[in-house]
Design a protein around this motif. Structure first.
Motif, PDB file in Angstrom:
ATOM      1  N   TYR A 185      33.542 -46.431 -15.192  1.00  0.00           N
ATOM      2  CA  TYR A 185      35.097 -45.198 -15.713  1.00  0.00           C
ATOM      3  C   TYR A 185      35.737 -46.418 -16.890  1.00  0.00           C
ATOM      4  O   TYR A 185      36.988 -45.423 -17.918  1.00  0.00           O
ATOM      5  CB  TYR A 185      35.771 -44.343 -14.726  1.00  0.00           C
ATOM      6  N   ARG A 209      33.480 -46.097 -19.641  1.00  0.00           N
ATOM      7  CA  ARG A 209      32.661 -44.052 -20.279  1.00  0.00           C
ATOM      8  C   ARG A 209      33.844 -43.826 -21.066  1.00  0.00           C
ATOM      9  O   ARG A 209      33.708 -43.222 -21.868  1.00  0.00           O
ATOM     10  CB  ARG A 209      32.145 -43.349 -19.049  1.00  0.00           C
ATOM     11  N   ILE A 210      34.894 -43.610 -20.149  1.00  0.00           N
ATOM     12  CA  ILE A 210      36.619 -43.059 -20.409  1.00  0.00           C
ATOM     13  C   ILE A 210      36.365 -43.312 -22.280  1.00  0.00           C
ATOM     14  O   ILE A 210      36.367 -42.344 -22.532  1.00  0.00           O
ATOM     15  CB  ILE A 210      37.686 -43.503 -19.717  1.00  0.00           C
ATOM     16  N   MET A 225      33.729 -42.670 -24.532  1.00  0.00           N
ATOM     17  CA  MET A 225      34.022 -40.720 -24.536  1.00  0.00           C
ATOM     18  C   MET A 225      34.993 -40.415 -25.631  1.00  0.00           C
ATOM     19  O   MET A 225      34.725 -39.665 -26.527  1.00  0.00           O
ATOM     20  CB  MET A 225      34.782 -40.124 -23.309  1.00  0.00           C
ATOM     21  N   SER A 226      36.427 -41.772 -25.813  1.00  0.00           N
ATOM     22  CA  SER A 226      37.579 -41.205 -26.611  1.00  0.00           C
ATOM     23  C   SER A 226      36.987 -41.425 -28.196  1.00  0.00           C
ATOM     24  O   SER A 226      37.189 -40.435 -28.884  1.00  0.00           O
ATOM     25  CB  SER A 226      39.008 -41.829 -26.103  1.00  0.00           C
ATOM     26  N   ILE A 250      34.723 -36.833 -27.239  1.00  0.00           N
ATOM     27  CA  ILE A 250      34.890 -35.940 -26.578  1.00  0.00           C
ATOM     28  C   ILE A 250      35.996 -35.513 -25.784  1.00  0.00           C
ATOM     29  O   ILE A 250      36.638 -36.373 -25.394  1.00  0.00           O
ATOM     30  CB  ILE A 250      33.139 -36.288 -25.297  1.00  0.00           C
ATOM     31  N   ASP A 251      36.232 -33.713 -25.231  1.00  0.00           N
ATOM     32  CA  ASP A 251      37.302 -33.888 -25.145  1.00  0.00           C
ATOM     33  C   ASP A 251      37.236 -33.107 -23.548  1.00  0.00           C
ATOM     34  O   ASP A 251      36.479 -32.111 -22.590  1.00  0.00           O
ATOM     35  CB  ASP A 251      37.930 -32.630 -25.250  1.00  0.00           C
ATOM     36  N   ALA A 252      37.455 -34.315 -22.464  1.00  0.00           N
ATOM     37  CA  ALA A 252      36.795 -33.560 -21.687  1.00  0.00           C
ATOM     38  C   ALA A 252      37.546 -32.779 -20.279  1.00  0.00           C
ATOM     39  O   ALA A 252      36.879 -32.034 -19.310  1.00  0.00           O
ATOM     40  CB  ALA A 252      37.107 -35.163 -20.119  1.00  0.00           C
ATOM     41  N   LYS A 253      38.529 -32.338 -20.683  1.00  0.00           N
ATOM     42  CA  LYS A 253      39.509 -31.026 -20.340  1.00  0.00           C
ATOM     43  C   LYS A 253      38.844 -30.025 -20.139  1.00  0.00           C
ATOM     44  O   LYS A 253      38.568 -28.555 -20.191  1.00  0.00           O
ATOM     45  CB  LYS A 253      40.568 -31.333 -21.044  1.00  0.00           C
ATOM     46  N   LEU A 301      35.595 -30.096 -20.734  1.00  0.00           N
ATOM     47  CA  LEU A 301      33.660 -29.339 -20.528  1.00  0.00           C
ATOM     48  C   LEU A 301      33.524 -28.665 -19.675  1.00  0.00           C
ATOM     49  O   LEU A 301      33.945 -28.554 -18.429  1.00  0.00           O
ATOM     50  CB  LEU A 301      33.414 -30.996 -20.322  1.00  0.00           C
ATOM     51  N   GLY A 333      27.763 -36.148 -15.516  1.00  0.00           N
ATOM     52  CA  GLY A 333      27.161 -37.263 -16.509  1.00  0.00           C
ATOM     53  C   GLY A 333      26.201 -37.763 -16.877  1.00  0.00           C
ATOM     54  O   GLY A 333      26.264 -37.368 -18.395  1.00  0.00           O
ATOM     55  N   LEU A 378      25.604 -37.267 -20.783  1.00  0.00           N
ATOM     56  CA  LEU A 378      26.644 -37.711 -21.579  1.00  0.00           C
ATOM     57  C   LEU A 378      25.844 -38.730 -22.451  1.00  0.00           C
ATOM     58  O   LEU A 378      25.472 -39.429 -23.323  1.00  0.00           O
ATOM     59  CB  LEU A 378      27.370 -38.701 -20.915  1.00  0.00           C
TER      60      LEU A 378
END
Length: 144
Positions: free
Chosen positions: A25, A28-29, A32-33, A37-40, A42, A47, A50
Motif C-alpha cells: 500500500y 500502490r496508493i 494510484m494517485s 485513479i479515484d479509489a472512492k 471504483l 487489485g 490494476l
C-alpha cells in the motif's frame, strides 16, 4: 526439546506478510494517485484489475502479498498441527525457519527485481521444506 519452537517461524511469517501489506500500500496508493485513479469511485474491481494501469514494479508487491496468502496457509496449518502434537521442535523447527527464510527471500526478489527463474528456484526450495514438514506431520499423526 521445545515442542512449540515451530511457533517462532509461524509468527515471523505472519509478521512478514503484514510488512508486505504495508509495502504494497505504501507503493500502490501513491501510484494510484499518479495514475489519477479515484479509489472512492471504483466499483466491482479487484487489485488484479490494476495490472493494466499501474507500473509493474508497483504491482509486484501486491502479487507477492497475494502469494503469501496462498501456499503459506498450508505452512500455518502443518506448523500448528506439529506444535499441538508435540512435534514442533528440533528438525521440524529448523525446517520451518528455512521455509520462512526462503519465503522472505522470495518476497524480496519478487518485489524488487522479479526475476522469474530466481523466484522459481527459491519457491521450489521453500516447497521442498514445506513438503518435508507435511511428511513429518503425516508420519507423526497417521503412521504413528
Amino acid at each position: 526439546m521445545e515442542t512449540n519452537a515451530i511457533l517462532g517461524p509461524v509468527a515471523t511469517l505472519a509478521l512478514w506478510s503484514m510488512i508486505m501489506w504495508v509495502w504494497m500500500y505504501a507503493t500502490r496508493i501513491p501510484a494510484m494517485s499518479r495514475a489519477k485513479i479515484d479509489a472512492k469511485n471504483l466499483v466491482g474491481t479487484t487489485g488484479r484489475g490494476l495490472d493494466d494501469v499501474l507500473p509493474a514494479e508497483v504491482q509486484w508487491k501486491a502479487h507477492n502479498y497475494n502469494h503469501l496468502m496462498e501456499q503459506p496457509t498450508v505452512f500455518y496449518a502443518v506448523a500448528l498441527a506439529l506444535a499441538i502434537g508435540g512435534m514442533g521442535g528440533g528438525l521440524n523447527a529448523q525446517i520451518a525457519w528455512a521455509y520462512v527464510a526462503l519465503r522472505i527471500v522470495h518476497s524480496l526478489v519478487q518485489a524488487t527485481v522479479n526475476r522469474v527463474m530466481w523466484r522459481f528456484a527459491i519457491f521450489a526450495l521453500a516447497s521442498l521444506a514445506l513438503i518435508a514438514l507435511c511428511l513429518h506431520a503425516f508420519m507423526g499423526f497417521v503412521l504413528h
